[in-house]
Design a protein around this motif. Structure first.
Motif, PDB file in Angstrom:
ATOM      1  N   THR A   1       0.832  -1.205   0.000  1.00 10.94           N
ATOM      2  CA  THR A   1       0.000   0.000   0.000  1.00 10.94           C
ATOM      3  C   THR A   1       0.866   1.254   0.000  1.00 10.94           C
ATOM      4  N   GLN A   2       1.931   1.243   0.804  1.00 12.83           N
ATOM      5  CA  GLN A   2       2.838   2.398   0.841  1.00 12.83           C
ATOM      6  C   GLN A   2       3.504   2.611  -0.514  1.00 12.83           C
ATOM      7  N   LYS A   3       3.886   1.524  -1.152  1.00  9.54           N
ATOM      8  CA  LYS A   3       4.519   1.613  -2.476  1.00  9.54           C
ATOM      9  C   LYS A   3       3.538   2.192  -3.488  1.00  9.54           C
ATOM     10  N   ALA A   4       2.293   1.742  -3.455  1.00 11.77           N
ATOM     11  CA  ALA A   4       1.264   2.249  -4.369  1.00 11.77           C
ATOM     12  C   ALA A   4       1.004   3.734  -4.107  1.00 11.77           C
ATOM     13  N   ASP A   5       0.967   4.124  -2.830  1.00 14.98           N
ATOM     14  CA  ASP A   5       0.767   5.540  -2.473  1.00 14.98           C
ATOM     15  C   ASP A   5       1.908   6.395  -3.002  1.00 14.98           C
ATOM     16  N   LYS A   6       3.133   5.899  -2.854  1.00 13.68           N
ATOM     17  CA  LYS A   6       4.310   6.638  -3.322  1.00 13.68           C
ATOM     18  C   LYS A   6       4.270   6.788  -4.848  1.00 13.68           C
ATOM     19  N   LEU A   7       3.909   5.716  -5.542  1.00 13.07           N
ATOM     20  CA  LEU A   7       3.809   5.775  -7.006  1.00 13.07           C
ATOM     21  C   LEU A   7       2.730   6.759  -7.450  1.00 13.07           C
TER      22      LEU A   7
ATOM     23  N   TYR B   1       3.272  10.050  -9.624  1.00  7.98           N
ATOM     24  CA  TYR B   1       2.467  10.251 -10.832  1.00  7.98           C
ATOM     25  C   TYR B   1       1.864  11.663 -10.847  1.00  7.98           C
ATOM     26  N   GLU B   2       1.313  12.080  -9.701  1.00  2.92           N
ATOM     27  CA  GLU B   2       0.709  13.409  -9.602  1.00  2.92           C
ATOM     28  C   GLU B   2       1.742  14.501  -9.866  1.00  2.92           C
ATOM     29  N   CYS B   3       2.931  14.339  -9.287  1.00  6.17           N
ATOM     30  CA  CYS B   3       3.999  15.330  -9.496  1.00  6.17           C
ATOM     31  C   CYS B   3       4.406  15.390 -10.970  1.00  6.17           C
ATOM     32  N   LEU B   4       4.531  14.242 -11.592  1.00 10.43           N
ATOM     33  CA  LEU B   4       4.915  14.198 -13.009  1.00 10.43           C
ATOM     34  C   LEU B   4       3.830  14.802 -13.893  1.00 10.43           C
ATOM     35  N   GLU B   5       2.571  14.587 -13.543  1.00 10.38           N
ATOM     36  CA  GLU B   5       1.474  15.190 -14.299  1.00 10.38           C
ATOM     37  C   GLU B   5       1.544  16.717 -14.217  1.00 10.38           C
ATOM     38  N   GLN B   6       1.809  17.234 -13.020  1.00  8.09           N
ATOM     39  CA  GLN B   6       1.923  18.691 -12.839  1.00  8.09           C
ATOM     40  C   GLN B   6       3.101  19.234 -13.639  1.00  8.09           C
ATOM     41  N   GLU B   7       4.230  18.546 -13.566  1.00  9.41           N
ATOM     42  CA  GLU B   7       5.418  18.985 -14.305  1.00  9.41           C
ATOM     43  C   GLU B   7       5.154  18.940 -15.811  1.00  9.41           C
ATOM     44  N   ASN B   8       4.474  17.895 -16.262  1.00  6.94           N
ATOM     45  CA  ASN B   8       4.134  17.755 -17.679  1.00  6.94           C
ATOM     46  C   ASN B   8       3.246  18.910 -18.145  1.00  6.94           C
ATOM     47  N   ALA B   9       2.254  19.257 -17.346  1.00  8.20           N
ATOM     48  CA  ALA B   9       1.356  20.362 -17.697  1.00  8.20           C
ATOM     49  C   ALA B   9       2.137  21.679 -17.763  1.00  8.20           C
ATOM     50  N   LEU B  10       3.035  21.877 -16.808  1.00  7.97           N
ATOM     51  CA  LEU B  10       3.863  23.085 -16.794  1.00  7.97           C
ATOM     52  C   LEU B  10       4.725  23.156 -18.060  1.00  7.97           C
ATOM     53  N   LEU B  11       5.339  22.044 -18.425  1.00  5.69           N
ATOM     54  CA  LEU B  11       6.192  22.011 -19.619  1.00  5.69           C
ATOM     55  C   LEU B  11       5.372  22.232 -20.895  1.00  5.69           C
ATOM     56  N   ARG B  12       4.173  21.694 -20.938  1.00  9.12           N
ATOM     57  CA  ARG B  12       3.318  21.916 -22.117  1.00  9.12           C
ATOM     58  C   ARG B  12       2.951  23.396 -22.259  1.00  9.12           C
ATOM     59  N   ARG B  13       2.672  24.049 -21.123  1.00  5.59           N
ATOM     60  CA  ARG B  13       2.381  25.492 -21.181  1.00  5.59           C
ATOM     61  C   ARG B  13       3.601  26.272 -21.643  1.00  5.59           C
ATOM     62  N   GLU B  14       4.775  25.869 -21.168  1.00  3.61           N
ATOM     63  CA  GLU B  14       6.007  26.536 -21.582  1.00  3.61           C
ATOM     64  C   GLU B  14       6.257  26.347 -23.081  1.00  3.61           C
TER      65      GLU B  14
END
Length: 116
Positions: free
Chosen positions: A47-53, A57-70
């Motif tokens: 469960t901890q591993k799934a939570d960490k993943l 995932y959420e952080c990468l999605e945010q970074e991806n959105a930021l890069l797309r805007r850039e």
């Protein structure tokens, strides 16, 4: 002659286990408890591993959105600069000056083509 333990084993129907001693029962209880705790620990770790993943995932999605805007912003800037360059080329004295297309050495091609 068949021994008493063999006779007892032959008389038990199917694959029924032999009767357990109190020590065997205690060992079985301890083993089950140990297994239960290990399974609980394994599920918690999973469960901890799934939570960490999921968090990653959420952080990468945010970074991806930021890069797309850039990227969109940079593409827009590229279009504006390309348009400005195209407009500049229409009236650039350096590009319009015939002296720039004459082979040979010139001391200062820029100064000779600029309006006086």
């Amino acid at each position: 002659a068949v021994s008493a333990s063999c006779r007892a084993a032959l008389q038990r129907p199917g694959n029924a286990p032999p009767p357990q001693s109190p020590e065997d029962d205690d060992r079985k209880v301890r083993r089950r408890e140990k297994n239960r705790v290990a399974a609980q620990r394994s599920r918690k770790k999973q469960t901890q591993k799934a939570d960490k993943l999921h968090e990653e995932y959420e952080c990468l999605e945010q970074e991806n959105a930021l890069l797309r805007r850039e990227i969109a912003k940079l593409n827009e800037e590229l279009q504006q600069l390309s348009l400005a360059l195209k407009e500049h080329e229409k009236m650039c004295p350096l590009l319009l000056c015939p002296m720039n297309f004459v082979p040979g050495l010139r001391p200062d091609p820029v100064a000779s083509c600029l309006p006086r």
